[in-house]
Design a protein around this motif. Sequence first.
Motif, PDB file in Angstrom:
ATOM      1  N   ASN A 101      -6.765  11.866  -7.157  1.00  0.00           N
ATOM      2  CA  ASN A 101      -7.986  11.775  -8.335  1.00  0.00           C
ATOM      3  C   ASN A 101      -9.175  11.092  -7.800  1.00  0.00           C
ATOM      4  OD1 ASN A 101      -6.888  12.664 -10.913  1.00  0.00           O
ATOM      5  ND2 ASN A 101      -5.189  11.130 -10.696  1.00  0.00           N
ATOM      6  N   GLN A 102      -9.075  10.538  -6.715  1.00  0.00           N
ATOM      7  CA  GLN A 102     -10.379   9.660  -6.266  1.00  0.00           C
ATOM      8  C   GLN A 102     -11.244  10.914  -5.679  1.00  0.00           C
ATOM      9  OE1 GLN A 102      -9.114   7.237  -2.626  1.00  0.00           O
ATOM     10  NE2 GLN A 102     -10.690   8.568  -1.822  1.00  0.00           N
ATOM     11  N   PRO A 103     -12.437  10.464  -5.761  1.00  0.00           N
ATOM     12  CA  PRO A 103     -13.436  11.313  -5.000  1.00  0.00           C
ATOM     13  C   PRO A 103     -13.254  11.292  -3.405  1.00  0.00           C
ATOM     14  CG  PRO A 103     -14.814   9.859  -6.524  1.00  0.00           C
ATOM     15  CD  PRO A 103     -13.388   9.515  -6.231  1.00  0.00           C
ATOM     16  N   SER A 104     -13.591  12.434  -2.913  1.00  0.00           N
ATOM     17  CA  SER A 104     -13.690  12.587  -1.532  1.00  0.00           C
ATOM     18  C   SER A 104     -14.908  11.993  -0.797  1.00  0.00           C
ATOM     19  CB  SER A 104     -13.368  14.190  -1.054  1.00  0.00           C
ATOM     20  OG  SER A 104     -13.725  14.180   0.520  1.00  0.00           O
ATOM     21  N   TYR A 105     -14.884  11.155  -0.197  1.00  0.00           N
ATOM     22  CA  TYR A 105     -15.848  10.545   0.616  1.00  0.00           C
ATOM     23  C   TYR A 105     -16.151  10.935   2.079  1.00  0.00           C
ATOM     24  CZ  TYR A 105     -15.600   7.327  -3.142  1.00  0.00           C
ATOM     25  OH  TYR A 105     -15.709   6.906  -4.547  1.00  0.00           O
ATOM     26  N   TRP A 106     -15.576  12.099   2.522  1.00  0.00           N
ATOM     27  CA  TRP A 106     -15.756  12.732   3.833  1.00  0.00           C
ATOM     28  C   TRP A 106     -17.229  12.764   4.024  1.00  0.00           C
ATOM     29  CZ3 TRP A 106     -12.807  12.556   7.755  1.00  0.00           C
ATOM     30  CH2 TRP A 106     -11.210  12.122   7.536  1.00  0.00           C
ATOM     31  N   GLN A 110     -23.456   8.315   6.299  1.00  0.00           N
ATOM     32  CA  GLN A 110     -24.576   7.578   5.579  1.00  0.00           C
ATOM     33  C   GLN A 110     -24.272   6.189   5.639  1.00  0.00           C
ATOM     34  OE1 GLN A 110     -27.212   9.245   4.871  1.00  0.00           O
ATOM     35  NE2 GLN A 110     -26.137  11.126   5.397  1.00  0.00           N
ATOM     36  N   PHE A 111     -23.030   5.690   6.002  1.00  0.00           N
ATOM     37  CA  PHE A 111     -22.584   4.460   6.359  1.00  0.00           C
ATOM     38  C   PHE A 111     -23.364   3.543   7.580  1.00  0.00           C
ATOM     39  CE2 PHE A 111     -18.152   3.997   3.844  1.00  0.00           C
ATOM     40  CZ  PHE A 111     -18.830   4.661   2.975  1.00  0.00           C
ATOM     41  N   GLY A 112     -24.197   3.038   7.427  1.00  0.00           N
ATOM     42  CA  GLY A 112     -24.974   2.247   8.324  1.00  0.00           C
ATOM     43  C   GLY A 112     -24.478   0.962   8.858  1.00  0.00           C
ATOM     44  N   MET A 113     -23.250   0.440   8.114  1.00  0.00           N
ATOM     45  CA  MET A 113     -22.682  -0.785   8.654  1.00  0.00           C
ATOM     46  C   MET A 113     -21.648  -0.699   9.637  1.00  0.00           C
ATOM     47  SD  MET A 113     -20.819   0.682   6.019  1.00  0.00           S
ATOM     48  CE  MET A 113     -21.627  -0.001   4.472  1.00  0.00           C
ATOM     49  N   ALA A 147     -18.119   0.765  -0.672  1.00  0.00           N
ATOM     50  CA  ALA A 147     -19.307   0.955   0.380  1.00  0.00           C
ATOM     51  C   ALA A 147     -20.307   2.078   0.052  1.00  0.00           C
ATOM     52  CB  ALA A 147     -18.630   0.886   1.621  1.00  0.00           C
ATOM     53  N   ALA A 148     -19.675   3.100  -0.546  1.00  0.00           N
ATOM     54  CA  ALA A 148     -20.427   4.137  -0.775  1.00  0.00           C
ATOM     55  C   ALA A 148     -21.283   3.936  -2.023  1.00  0.00           C
ATOM     56  CB  ALA A 148     -19.445   5.341  -1.033  1.00  0.00           C
ATOM     57  N   ALA A 149     -20.922   3.226  -3.154  1.00  0.00           N
ATOM     58  CA  ALA A 149     -21.715   2.717  -4.136  1.00  0.00           C
ATOM     59  C   ALA A 149     -22.760   1.753  -3.956  1.00  0.00           C
ATOM     60  CB  ALA A 149     -20.866   2.561  -5.245  1.00  0.00           C
ATOM     61  N   HIS A 150     -22.295   0.966  -2.968  1.00  0.00           N
ATOM     62  CA  HIS A 150     -23.178  -0.238  -2.774  1.00  0.00           C
ATOM     63  C   HIS A 150     -23.246  -0.834  -1.094  1.00  0.00           C
ATOM     64  CE1 HIS A 150     -22.914  -1.195  -7.207  1.00  0.00           C
ATOM     65  NE2 HIS A 150     -21.540  -1.102  -7.049  1.00  0.00           N
ATOM     66  N   GLY A 162      -9.378   8.866  13.497  1.00  0.00           N
ATOM     67  CA  GLY A 162     -10.267   9.511  14.575  1.00  0.00           C
ATOM     68  C   GLY A 162     -11.065  10.426  13.948  1.00  0.00           C
ATOM     69  N   ASP A 163     -10.802  11.281  12.836  1.00  0.00           N
ATOM     70  CA  ASP A 163     -11.705  12.000  12.234  1.00  0.00           C
ATOM     71  C   ASP A 163     -12.859  11.481  11.729  1.00  0.00           C
ATOM     72  OD1 ASP A 163     -10.243  14.222  13.107  1.00  0.00           O
ATOM     73  OD2 ASP A 163      -9.388  14.793  11.036  1.00  0.00           O
ATOM     74  N   MET A 164     -12.768  10.198  10.953  1.00  0.00           N
ATOM     75  CA  MET A 164     -13.598   9.230  10.314  1.00  0.00           C
ATOM     76  C   MET A 164     -14.439   8.580  11.432  1.00  0.00           C
ATOM     77  SD  MET A 164     -10.968   7.001   7.834  1.00  0.00           S
ATOM     78  CE  MET A 164     -12.650   6.074   7.275  1.00  0.00           C
ATOM     79  N   ALA A 165     -13.997   8.186  12.672  1.00  0.00           N
ATOM     80  CA  ALA A 165     -14.535   7.721  13.592  1.00  0.00           C
ATOM     81  C   ALA A 165     -15.890   8.619  14.412  1.00  0.00           C
ATOM     82  CB  ALA A 165     -13.798   7.176  14.515  1.00  0.00           C
ATOM     83  N   ARG A 166     -15.733   9.753  14.099  1.00  0.00           N
ATOM     84  CA  ARG A 166     -16.563  10.860  14.515  1.00  0.00           C
ATOM     85  C   ARG A 166     -17.543  11.066  13.588  1.00  0.00           C
ATOM     86  NH1 ARG A 166     -11.844  12.641  17.288  1.00  0.00           N
ATOM     87  NH2 ARG A 166     -11.016  13.661  15.414  1.00  0.00           N
ATOM     88  N   ARG A 167     -17.230  10.848  12.389  1.00  0.00           N
ATOM     89  CA  ARG A 167     -18.675  11.153  11.426  1.00  0.00           C
ATOM     90  C   ARG A 167     -19.274   9.685  11.176  1.00  0.00           C
ATOM     91  NH1 ARG A 167     -17.808  15.097   6.983  1.00  0.00           N
ATOM     92  NH2 ARG A 167     -16.560  16.738   7.814  1.00  0.00           N
ATOM     93  N   LEU A 168     -18.633   8.724  11.416  1.00  0.00           N
ATOM     94  CA  LEU A 168     -19.246   7.337  11.271  1.00  0.00           C
ATOM     95  C   LEU A 168     -20.211   6.763  12.177  1.00  0.00           C
ATOM     96  CD1 LEU A 168     -16.249   5.402   9.897  1.00  0.00           C
ATOM     97  CD2 LEU A 168     -18.104   5.546   8.550  1.00  0.00           C
ATOM     98  N   PRO A 169     -21.491   6.592  11.742  1.00  0.00           N
ATOM     99  CA  PRO A 169     -22.708   6.121  12.990  1.00  0.00           C
ATOM    100  C   PRO A 169     -22.225   5.165  13.648  1.00  0.00           C
ATOM    101  CG  PRO A 169     -23.577   6.406  10.686  1.00  0.00           C
ATOM    102  CD  PRO A 169     -22.263   6.387  10.626  1.00  0.00           C
TER     103      PRO A 169
END
Length: 272
Positions: free
Chosen positions: A202-207, A212-215, A108-111, A233-240
């Motif tokens: 090894n994966q990037p951090s996407y925090w 920027q996630f509009g969906m 989702a971050a890439a596309h 819960g932490d994710m929900a506070r950042r997601l629009p």
Amino acid sequence: MEPLTAMVRGIRISYREAGDPHGEPLVLLHGFTGSSLSWTAFADEFGSYRLIMPDMTGHGNTDAPLGSDRYTMDEQVADLDALFTQLGLERFSLLGYSMGGRIAIGFAAAHPEKISRLILESTSPGLRTEDERKSRRESDGKLAAFIEREGIRAFTGRWENIPLFASQKRLPEDVRDRVRSGRLSNDPTGLAGSLRGIGTGNQPSYWDCLEQFGMPVTLITGALDEKYVKIAGDMARRLPDAHHVTVPDAGHTVHVENPARFATIVKEALKP
């Protein structure tokens, strides 16, 4: 529902299709030690959608390349994008559990333009600091070496007894046997490569990408899985546009421990 195969960027990817071939596409990404079989029980529940269920790299019937480079987030996102292009998927809903959820976030971050809805079960955008990532890389490396040294049966016995899956011990024996059989069917080379290549160390951090996630994003957690309830819960506070649902008396694998409630949440999330 027999597996299909596609040659993608030099490797063979196995996947299953179900549901309405003319319906809105829904892609389902399984977790570590799983496969596309993790989702087949939901074929009827989600039958009005075109269901695409890939075996992730090193899992199920998909190739298990040697080395860890082919398992990285960038490689797996590129593989999925190429597979989806072959299948004619231009825009679709994306559901991922645990490791599959992390890959769904990476995709989702890439596309972002390709994702109409994002549904994430018991997952994380990654570790926040390099110290955390280094520590996780070391522990995942040791576990990968254990798989290679001791084999899939010894690893499965160890893996199913980690605290993350404690709530699965209350499940009926036939359900636990089905989960164990799925784990045992995997290639130890593929699981070791996954730990080293796509592990959270090894994966990037996407925090910092979440804002920027509009969906619309639906986050599903089990109440007994306190670590991932907090992460969601932490994710929900950042997601629009986020909706967080916690299922009582369930742990990390909500889709296994309470499949009826899981299906209801997903169908609600998919409504226009």
